[in-house]
Design a protein around this motif. Structure first.
Motif, PDB file in Angstrom:
ATOM      1  N   ARG A  54      39.382  34.495  45.383  1.00  0.00           N
ATOM      2  CA  ARG A  54      39.292  34.344  44.002  1.00  0.00           C
ATOM      3  C   ARG A  54      37.810  35.298  43.993  1.00  0.00           C
ATOM      4  NH1 ARG A  54      39.709  29.336  39.551  1.00  0.00           N
ATOM      5  NH2 ARG A  54      39.164  30.759  37.873  1.00  0.00           N
ATOM      6  N   SER A  55      36.913  34.850  44.641  1.00  0.00           N
ATOM      7  CA  SER A  55      35.601  35.351  44.630  1.00  0.00           C
ATOM      8  C   SER A  55      35.769  37.037  44.739  1.00  0.00           C
ATOM      9  CB  SER A  55      34.790  34.930  45.726  1.00  0.00           C
ATOM     10  OG  SER A  55      33.377  35.779  45.698  1.00  0.00           O
ATOM     11  N   VAL A  56      36.625  37.439  46.181  1.00  0.00           N
ATOM     12  CA  VAL A  56      36.750  38.666  46.385  1.00  0.00           C
ATOM     13  C   VAL A  56      37.339  39.583  45.563  1.00  0.00           C
ATOM     14  CG1 VAL A  56      38.191  40.211  48.157  1.00  0.00           C
ATOM     15  CG2 VAL A  56      36.888  38.496  48.909  1.00  0.00           C
ATOM     16  N   THR A  57      38.170  38.861  44.635  1.00  0.00           N
ATOM     17  CA  THR A  57      38.957  39.444  43.719  1.00  0.00           C
ATOM     18  C   THR A  57      38.252  40.046  42.531  1.00  0.00           C
ATOM     19  OG1 THR A  57      41.009  38.381  44.298  1.00  0.00           O
ATOM     20  CG2 THR A  57      41.189  39.517  42.133  1.00  0.00           C
ATOM     21  N   SER A  58      37.109  39.034  42.290  1.00  0.00           N
ATOM     22  CA  SER A  58      36.288  39.393  40.976  1.00  0.00           C
ATOM     23  C   SER A  58      35.340  40.650  41.364  1.00  0.00           C
ATOM     24  CB  SER A  58      35.161  38.315  40.994  1.00  0.00           C
ATOM     25  OG  SER A  58      34.544  38.311  42.143  1.00  0.00           O
ATOM     26  N   TYR A  59      35.288  41.446  42.445  1.00  0.00           N
ATOM     27  CA  TYR A  59      34.508  42.356  42.575  1.00  0.00           C
ATOM     28  C   TYR A  59      35.355  43.497  43.390  1.00  0.00           C
ATOM     29  CZ  TYR A  59      33.167  40.457  47.300  1.00  0.00           C
ATOM     30  OH  TYR A  59      33.620  39.877  48.318  1.00  0.00           O
ATOM     31  N   ARG A  92      44.922  36.319  36.942  1.00  0.00           N
ATOM     32  CA  ARG A  92      44.075  35.395  36.442  1.00  0.00           C
ATOM     33  C   ARG A  92      42.845  36.291  35.825  1.00  0.00           C
ATOM     34  NH1 ARG A  92      42.390  32.306  40.218  1.00  0.00           N
ATOM     35  NH2 ARG A  92      44.480  31.131  40.452  1.00  0.00           N
ATOM     36  N   GLY A  93      42.333  37.040  36.727  1.00  0.00           N
ATOM     37  CA  GLY A  93      41.098  37.991  36.429  1.00  0.00           C
ATOM     38  C   GLY A  93      41.489  39.172  35.568  1.00  0.00           C
ATOM     39  N   GLU A  94      42.791  39.414  35.155  1.00  0.00           N
ATOM     40  CA  GLU A  94      43.265  40.689  34.263  1.00  0.00           C
ATOM     41  C   GLU A  94      42.762  41.786  35.238  1.00  0.00           C
ATOM     42  OE1 GLU A  94      41.896  40.046  30.503  1.00  0.00           O
ATOM     43  OE2 GLU A  94      43.541  38.588  29.942  1.00  0.00           O
ATOM     44  N   ARG A  95      43.054  41.867  36.509  1.00  0.00           N
ATOM     45  CA  ARG A  95      42.853  42.856  37.286  1.00  0.00           C
ATOM     46  C   ARG A  95      43.774  43.564  37.837  1.00  0.00           C
ATOM     47  NH1 ARG A  95      37.981  43.243  40.933  1.00  0.00           N
ATOM     48  NH2 ARG A  95      37.949  45.189  40.104  1.00  0.00           N
ATOM     49  N   GLU A  96      43.798  44.933  38.148  1.00  0.00           N
ATOM     50  CA  GLU A  96      44.785  45.509  39.274  1.00  0.00           C
ATOM     51  C   GLU A  96      43.940  45.539  40.550  1.00  0.00           C
ATOM     52  OE1 GLU A  96      48.212  48.305  38.980  1.00  0.00           O
ATOM     53  OE2 GLU A  96      46.365  49.392  39.233  1.00  0.00           O
ATOM     54  N   LEU A  97      44.467  44.983  41.623  1.00  0.00           N
ATOM     55  CA  LEU A  97      43.851  45.228  42.901  1.00  0.00           C
ATOM     56  C   LEU A  97      44.442  46.118  43.811  1.00  0.00           C
ATOM     57  CD1 LEU A  97      41.039  43.974  44.427  1.00  0.00           C
ATOM     58  CD2 LEU A  97      43.024  42.253  45.204  1.00  0.00           C
ATOM     59  N   GLY A  98      43.897  47.220  44.373  1.00  0.00           N
ATOM     60  CA  GLY A  98      44.529  48.002  45.558  1.00  0.00           C
ATOM     61  C   GLY A  98      44.585  47.273  46.704  1.00  0.00           C
ATOM     62  N   CYS A  99      45.630  47.331  47.379  1.00  0.00           N
ATOM     63  CA  CYS A  99      45.862  46.676  48.749  1.00  0.00           C
ATOM     64  C   CYS A  99      46.129  47.634  49.870  1.00  0.00           C
ATOM     65  CB  CYS A  99      47.058  45.704  48.657  1.00  0.00           C
ATOM     66  SG  CYS A  99      46.567  44.241  47.320  1.00  0.00           S
ATOM     67  N   LEU A 100      45.800  47.635  50.862  1.00  0.00           N
ATOM     68  CA  LEU A 100      45.971  48.314  52.055  1.00  0.00           C
ATOM     69  C   LEU A 100      46.635  47.053  53.099  1.00  0.00           C
ATOM     70  CD1 LEU A 100      43.491  50.700  52.795  1.00  0.00           C
ATOM     71  CD2 LEU A 100      45.003  51.169  51.444  1.00  0.00           C
ATOM     72  N   ILE A 101      47.677  47.404  53.872  1.00  0.00           N
ATOM     73  CA  ILE A 101      48.096  46.643  54.868  1.00  0.00           C
ATOM     74  C   ILE A 101      47.487  46.954  56.215  1.00  0.00           C
ATOM     75  CG2 ILE A 101      50.190  45.934  56.304  1.00  0.00           C
ATOM     76  CD1 ILE A 101      51.958  46.532  53.956  1.00  0.00           C
ATOM     77  N   GLN A 102      46.691  45.823  56.908  1.00  0.00           N
ATOM     78  CA  GLN A 102      46.121  46.213  57.999  1.00  0.00           C
ATOM     79  C   GLN A 102      46.994  46.081  59.115  1.00  0.00           C
ATOM     80  OE1 GLN A 102      42.633  43.697  58.992  1.00  0.00           O
ATOM     81  NE2 GLN A 102      42.603  44.338  60.983  1.00  0.00           N
TER      82      GLN A 102
END
Length: 239
Positions: free
Chosen positions: A92-97, A119-129
């Motif tokens: 949750r914290s990481v998604t905020s910034y 919940r934060g109304e954000r789109e988060l880019g993701c890389l698969i490690q």
């Protein structure tokens, strides 16, 4: 110019020359490679100096350090990358910034990140490690999913609200068949990326290479390199 700004400017110029030379050596354009400066253990004041010097991508690997730093630099136009092993209680914290999480390696994180992003109304880019030292079904010594687990995880990210599958990341392994063979490791990552893009054409980001091996990463085709020590200096010991 302060001493610290002069130091960082000189270091950045050297790293820039390394990237440009590496691109030229393999016929790539310099703009094909994005420099991400890993600012872990360094203060927000350094992030501000880096921004003044033209850096726009920074990375952190510990939420407890990154969250206050991101808040302190919220007025700057920066893309924040989270590159450390991520625990679900920090999601949750990481998604905020964070704009991009580069260390996604299990379905449980997909679920948690998706819920937090929505919940934060954000789109988060993701890389698969990708862990090139991991056997099928296992995680790597430094995090990451085994190569044969990439496709399933990609499907989960692609179907998850609030998440965007941007591509792959790896850390050159310290054990296994690719230990000490960075170029071979990064070539292998590019093969996996090519397969991934067949089903997910927009997932074209490849994050590989650090201060000691960025040339190998650029030669293999990486789109992003993560450089810390070569820009900021030898890290202070964590207490």
């Amino acid at each position: 110019m302060t001493d610290r700004k002069a130091e960082l400017a000189a270091n950045l110029a050297q790293v820039e020359e390394r990237i440009a030379s590496s691109c030229a050596a393999v016929g790539r354009k310099r703009e094909e490679v994005t420099l991400i400066v890993v600012t872990k253990t360094y203060p927000a004041s350094d992030v501000r100096i880096l921004h003044e010097l033209g850096v726009r991508h920074v990375a952190e690997n510990r939420d407890q350090d990154a969250a206050p730093k991101a808040t302190a630099c919220a007025d700057l136009s920066l893309t924040w990358h989270f590159v450390g092993q991520l625990q679900t209680n920090k999601v949750r914290s990481v998604t905020s910034y964070a704009d991009i999480v580069q260390s996604l390696d299990r379905a449980k994180l997909v679920t948690a990140l998706s819920a937090a992003a929505v919940r934060g109304e954000r789109e988060l880019g993701c890389l698969i490690q990708v862990a090139l030292d991991a056997e099928s079904g296992e995680r790597g010594e430094r995090g990451g999913v085994a190569p044969d687990g990439v496709e399933e995880l990609a499907g989960a990210i692609g179907a998850a609200p609030g998440l965007r599958l941007d591509g792959l990341m790896t850390v050159a392994p310290l054990a296994g068949e690719y230990a000490g063979r960075q170029r071979a490791a990064f070539d292998r990552l590019m093969e996996i990326s090519s397969r991934l893009r067949a089903g997910h054409p927009a997932a074209n980001m490849v994050s590989a290479g650090m201060s000691g091996d960025l040339e190998d990463a650029v030669a293999a085709g990486a789109t992003h390199v993560r450089v810390g020590t070569a820009v900021l200096g030898v890290r202070p010991r964590l207490g």
